[in-house]
Design a protein around this motif. Structure first.
Motif, mmCIF file in Angstrom:
data_model
loop_
_atom_site.group_PDB
_atom_site.id
_atom_site.type_symbol
_atom_site.label_atom_id
_atom_site.label_comp_id
_atom_site.label_asym_id
_atom_site.label_seq_id
_atom_site.Cartn_x
_atom_site.Cartn_y
_atom_site.Cartn_z
ATOM 1 N N THR A 86 0.999 -1.268 0.043
ATOM 2 C CA THR A 86 0.134 -0.059 -0.116
ATOM 3 C C THR A 86 0.918 1.076 -0.068
ATOM 4 N N ILE A 87 2.091 1.189 0.354
ATOM 5 C CA ILE A 87 3.121 2.305 0.037
ATOM 6 C C ILE A 87 4.324 1.743 -0.847
ATOM 7 N N LEU A 88 4.623 2.564 -1.813
ATOM 8 C CA LEU A 88 5.653 2.086 -2.840
ATOM 9 C C LEU A 88 6.556 3.468 -2.821
ATOM 10 N N GLY A 89 7.916 2.947 -2.442
ATOM 11 C CA GLY A 89 9.000 3.944 -2.305
ATOM 12 C C GLY A 89 10.145 4.015 -3.315
ATOM 13 N N CYS A 90 10.835 5.080 -3.279
ATOM 14 C CA CYS A 90 11.934 5.089 -4.206
ATOM 15 C C CYS A 90 12.932 4.840 -3.415
ATOM 16 N N ARG A 91 13.880 4.031 -3.716
ATOM 17 C CA ARG A 91 15.184 3.555 -2.924
ATOM 18 C C ARG A 91 16.083 4.602 -3.073
ATOM 19 N N TYR A 92 16.075 5.722 -3.676
ATOM 20 C CA TYR A 92 17.249 6.644 -3.898
ATOM 21 C C TYR A 92 17.327 7.567 -2.889
ATOM 22 N N HIS A 93 16.187 8.357 -2.638
ATOM 23 C CA HIS A 93 16.174 9.173 -1.374
ATOM 24 C C HIS A 93 14.752 8.960 -0.391
ATOM 25 N N GLY A 94 14.374 7.944 -0.791
ATOM 26 C CA GLY A 94 13.183 7.437 0.226
ATOM 27 C C GLY A 94 12.051 7.950 -0.103
ATOM 28 N N TRP A 95 11.706 8.805 -1.221
ATOM 29 C CA TRP A 95 10.347 9.279 -1.507
ATOM 30 C C TRP A 95 9.275 8.181 -1.574
ATOM 31 N N SER A 96 8.144 8.444 -0.880
ATOM 32 C CA SER A 96 7.147 7.373 -0.938
ATOM 33 C C SER A 96 5.891 7.511 -1.072
ATOM 34 N N TYR A 97 5.044 6.780 -1.831
ATOM 35 C CA TYR A 97 3.614 7.232 -2.456
ATOM 36 C C TYR A 97 2.797 6.126 -2.018
ATOM 37 N N ASP A 98 1.357 6.371 -1.852
ATOM 38 C CA ASP A 98 0.311 5.568 -1.440
ATOM 39 C C ASP A 98 -0.541 5.170 -2.722
ATOM 40 N N THR A 99 -1.352 4.463 -2.606
ATOM 41 C CA THR A 99 -2.173 3.715 -3.834
ATOM 42 C C THR A 99 -2.659 4.633 -4.743
ATOM 43 N N THR A 100 -2.719 5.947 -4.185
ATOM 44 C CA THR A 100 -3.543 6.846 -4.903
ATOM 45 C C THR A 100 -2.389 7.607 -5.817
ATOM 46 N N GLY A 101 -1.088 7.597 -5.439
ATOM 47 C CA GLY A 101 -0.183 8.227 -6.094
ATOM 48 C C GLY A 101 0.337 9.382 -5.287
ATOM 49 N N ARG A 102 -0.426 9.495 -4.323
ATOM 50 C CA ARG A 102 0.165 10.787 -3.273
ATOM 51 C C ARG A 102 1.378 10.720 -2.584
ATOM 52 N N LEU A 103 2.050 11.535 -2.740
ATOM 53 C CA LEU A 103 3.639 11.559 -2.033
ATOM 54 C C LEU A 103 3.253 11.794 -0.740
ATOM 55 N N VAL A 104 3.443 10.766 0.145
ATOM 56 C CA VAL A 104 3.477 10.751 1.696
ATOM 57 C C VAL A 104 4.660 10.841 2.407
ATOM 58 N N PHE B 39 7.326 23.732 0.528
ATOM 59 C CA PHE B 39 7.390 22.387 -0.090
ATOM 60 C C PHE B 39 6.070 21.956 0.023
ATOM 61 N N ASP B 40 5.444 21.589 -1.245
ATOM 62 C CA ASP B 40 4.026 20.980 -1.083
ATOM 63 C C ASP B 40 4.060 19.566 -1.416
ATOM 64 N N LYS B 41 3.736 18.658 -0.866
ATOM 65 C CA LYS B 41 3.568 17.560 -1.222
ATOM 66 C C LYS B 41 2.745 17.164 -2.302
ATOM 67 N N SER B 42 1.458 17.862 -2.162
ATOM 68 C CA SER B 42 0.555 17.473 -3.147
ATOM 69 C C SER B 42 0.635 17.827 -4.640
ATOM 70 N N GLN B 43 1.821 18.443 -4.662
ATOM 71 C CA GLN B 43 2.307 19.035 -6.112
ATOM 72 C C GLN B 43 3.373 18.109 -6.631
ATOM 73 N N ASN B 44 3.707 17.152 -5.822
ATOM 74 C CA ASN B 44 4.642 16.171 -6.155
ATOM 75 C C ASN B 44 4.218 14.645 -6.208
ATOM 76 N N SER B 45 2.795 14.625 -6.614
ATOM 77 C CA SER B 45 2.248 13.370 -6.671
ATOM 78 C C SER B 45 2.840 12.334 -7.988
ATOM 79 N N LEU B 46 2.567 11.239 -7.918
ATOM 80 C CA LEU B 46 2.956 10.441 -9.208
ATOM 81 C C LEU B 46 2.144 10.802 -10.402
ATOM 82 N N PHE B 47 2.710 10.728 -11.612
ATOM 83 C CA PHE B 47 1.838 11.345 -12.758
ATOM 84 C C PHE B 47 0.755 10.161 -13.148
ATOM 85 N N GLU B 48 -0.352 10.658 -13.078
ATOM 86 C CA GLU B 48 -1.348 9.393 -13.200
ATOM 87 C C GLU B 48 -1.652 9.190 -14.780
#
Length: 413
Positions: free
Chosen positions: A144-162, A173-182
């Motif tokens: 339910t949480i997918l993370g990048c191993r480079y700097h640890g950025w993590s996203y939930d199942t809706t693509g939201r940066l958490v 800095f606004d997490k909501s502006q850095n969600s995954l591209f859907e």
């Protein structure tokens, strides 16, 4: 798409009904998919290597230069076809619980499908917004949480940066502006999941196409409540246009028929087999490499040992299919290739679409990249990003990558 048995589900000859999802040639059942505007394509198109990927019309009767193995041709196909059309990826039964995901490489576009906690299946570009590293690293998995191993950025199942280490305390800095591209998705009533990589508003998933798919799925026995029981992805050294041909599929289904007949023994398990549906998908990876995936679905409970034996038959037949296509690719990608290839409906439709896109690029004066995302930049983000780079230098960096320097403010497809 096409059924492999016109007799339906009533005889031993139909022990497997193949739902042939030849990814970019769905016009066999949905001829309006490509919708070529040109009345006809009677001349060959030679694709020349230039900064504008220009298409030149030639009256010579020959295969277009680079048609089977040219990088320029493939890049044009990525822009004109793969980043603008609705493409079948999977069935909803392949995502059993929240966090279930499956990743794909579609002509060099890394994407993944994932079921959210709200049970909605979404698609995203499989790249972190920070350094464009891979998020879903396995072909299939569940988290339910997918993370990048480079700097640890993590996203939930809706693509939201958490989670964004080293950025949380940056003012503004606004997490909501850095969600995954859907990625746009469409799920048919039978559970077939399609995606469209266009970053803007894609062409509508037509009612005619939906109706055709519905009729075919009904005939094949595929339903939204069908269960996925087996599947595997194999890789082949050939161009996708060589693989997506009816004659290959005819040989493939004949081999499956023989294999399943031997598997069933003297007492054919007709009731068991007719509850099955096979999906065979071709995923272009490059101008000379294509991935083939087979997925087996059942509309009722099945016997696990039998499924295992059937999976081996499917794997063997698919390997043989890959081998046959590779041999043909080696032949036609040389000067020995058949000149009659340009006469095929598939080739003419593809040529027409590439020609249309090239004309638009001439008007624009450069390449048109429908799948490219260009979100607004942020000076605060750039400041924090520079700090992150400096920390990498001090600490030696967590890993090296060709993506270093890639900003989330431009996903260049």
């Amino acid at each position: 798409m096409e059924s492999t048995d016109a007799d339906g589900l009533t005889s031993p000859a139909s022990i497997l009904v193949a739902l042939v999802t030849v990814i970019f040639l769905l016009h066999r059942i949905c001829p309006h998919l490509f919708e070529p505007k040109a009345d006809k394509v009677t001349e060959s198109i030679v694709i020349t290597s230039s900064n504008k990927s220009d298409l030149t019309v030639s009256k010579e009767s020959e295969i277009p230069e680079g048609w089977w193995n040219g990088r320029e041709v493939f890049e044009l196909e990525r822009r004109a076809l793969f980043s603008q059309r609705w493409l079948y990826l999977a069935h909803c039964s392949q995502f059993q619980k929240p966090g279930s995901y499956q990743s794909f490489d579609i002509a060099g576009f890394p994407v993944f499908l994932i079921r959210g906690k709200d049970n909605k299946i979404r698609a995203f570009h499989n790249v972190c917004r920070h350094r464009a590293y891979t998020i879903a690293r396995k072909e299939t998995g569940a988290s339910t949480i997918l993370g990048c191993r480079y700097h640890g950025w993590s996203y939930d199942t809706t693509g939201r940066l958490v989670k964004a280490p080293q950025f949380d305390d940056v003012p503004g800095f606004d997490k909501s502006q850095n969600s995954l591209f859907e990625v746009h998705t469409y799920t048919t009533g039978q559970g077939m999941i399609f995606v469209n990589l266009n970053s803007g508003e894609p062409a509508a998933f037509g009612s005619g196409m939906a109706s055709s798919l519905s009729g075919f799925a009904r005939m094949a026995g595929l339903e939204a409540r069908s269960n996925w029981v087996a599947g595997q992805t194999l890789s082949g050294d050939f161009n996708w246009k060589v693989g997506a041909r009816a004659r290959h599929l005819d040989v493939y289904t004949s081999e499956l028929h023989r294999g399943m007949s031997e598997l069933s023994g003297p007492s054919p398990l007709i009731k068991f087999y007719v509850n099955l549906c096979l999906a065979l998908s071709f995923f272009p990876a490059s101008e000379s490499k294509t991935n083939i995936r087979f997925d087996l679905f059942a509309s009722s409970a099945v016997n696990e040992p039998e499924i295992q034996r059937m999976s081996e038959v499917l794997k063997s037949a698919t390997k043989n299919l890959v081998g046959e296509i590779e041999l043909e690719y080696q032949y036609i990608s040389t000067e020995k290739g058949s000149l009659a290839e340009l006469d095929s409906t598939d080739t003419r439709r593809i040529l027409s679409r590439l020609q249309e896109h090239t004309k638009l690029e001439r008007i624009e004066g450069g390449q048109i990249l429908p799948a490219m995302h260009k979100p607004k930049g942020s000076t605060l983000f750039q400041k924090a990003d520079q700090l992150c780079k400096e920390l990498d230098c001090v600490g030696g960096g967590s890993q090296n990558s060709s993506h270093n320097g890639t900003s989330p403010n431009a996903l260049d497809w």
